[in-house]
Design an enzyme around this catalytic site. Structure first.
Site, PDB file in Angstrom:
ATOM      1  CB  ALA A  30       0.759  -2.150   2.168  1.00 25.15           C
ATOM      2  CG  HIS A  31       0.513   3.750   2.659  1.00 20.91           C
ATOM      3  ND1 HIS A  31       0.834   3.288   3.905  1.00 20.91           N
ATOM      4  CD2 HIS A  31       1.359   4.781   2.425  1.00 20.91           C
ATOM      5  CE1 HIS A  31       1.816   3.996   4.410  1.00 20.91           C
ATOM      6  NE2 HIS A  31       2.162   4.903   3.526  1.00 20.91           N
TER       7      HIS A  31
END
Ligand code: TYD
Length: 134
Positions: free
Chosen positions: A48-49
């Protein structure tokens, strides 16, 4: 999607298999850092980046996992389940890793030392950063 699948060499005989990779030969950058993700809890999501400049190759060296890729325009899910296959990120891509099989190990080759300022950990910020780049 700005990715590339890399097939690494395999040396296999009746005693087992061996895969190797060399910087600038099998992986198109100098490897400054290696890390691996393992013992992932059932159902957990990682990542999640996005990364601004870091170059990376993901290899699921044991078991399998899925990687959600998002370039702000389209989304794609890639399954990694071969120790001889690498997933190279070639652009600014938001990524989330999930569906890890029990015992899966995701190995990551990285072009730079760890630098938190290279991370974009907020999805809206990721979209804004993309717009600024266009
Ligand atoms: P993070 O990159 O958020 O993991 P994931 O991609 O699996 O979600 O990193 C988790 C933690 O580990 C975070 O506190 C930063 C730290 N970390 C390092 O100190 N060095 C590293 O090389 C990496 C990849 C992470």
């Amino acid at each position: 999607m700005e990715i590339e699948k890399i097939t690494f060499p395999v040396r296999q005989n009746e005693t087992g298999s061996l895969t190797f990779l060399e910087a600038q030969r099998d992986v198109p950058f100098d490897i400054k850092r290696i890390y691996y993700i393992y013992d992932v809890a059932s159902g957990a999501r990682r990542g999640a980046h996005a990364h601004k400049a870091l170059r990376q190759v993901y290899i699921c060296i044991h078991g399998s996992c899925k990687v959600l890729l998002d370039n702000g325009k389209e989304r794609e899910i890639v399954e990694l389940n071969n120790p001889w296959e690498g997933l190279e990120f070639k652009g600014l891509i938001w990524r989330e890793m999930f569906d890890f099989s029990p015992g899966a190990v995701l190995l990551v080759l990285a072009s730079e030392y760890y630098d938190e300022s290279d991370y974009i950990r907020d999805y809206q910020e990721f979209l804004s950063y993309l717009e600024g780049k266009v």
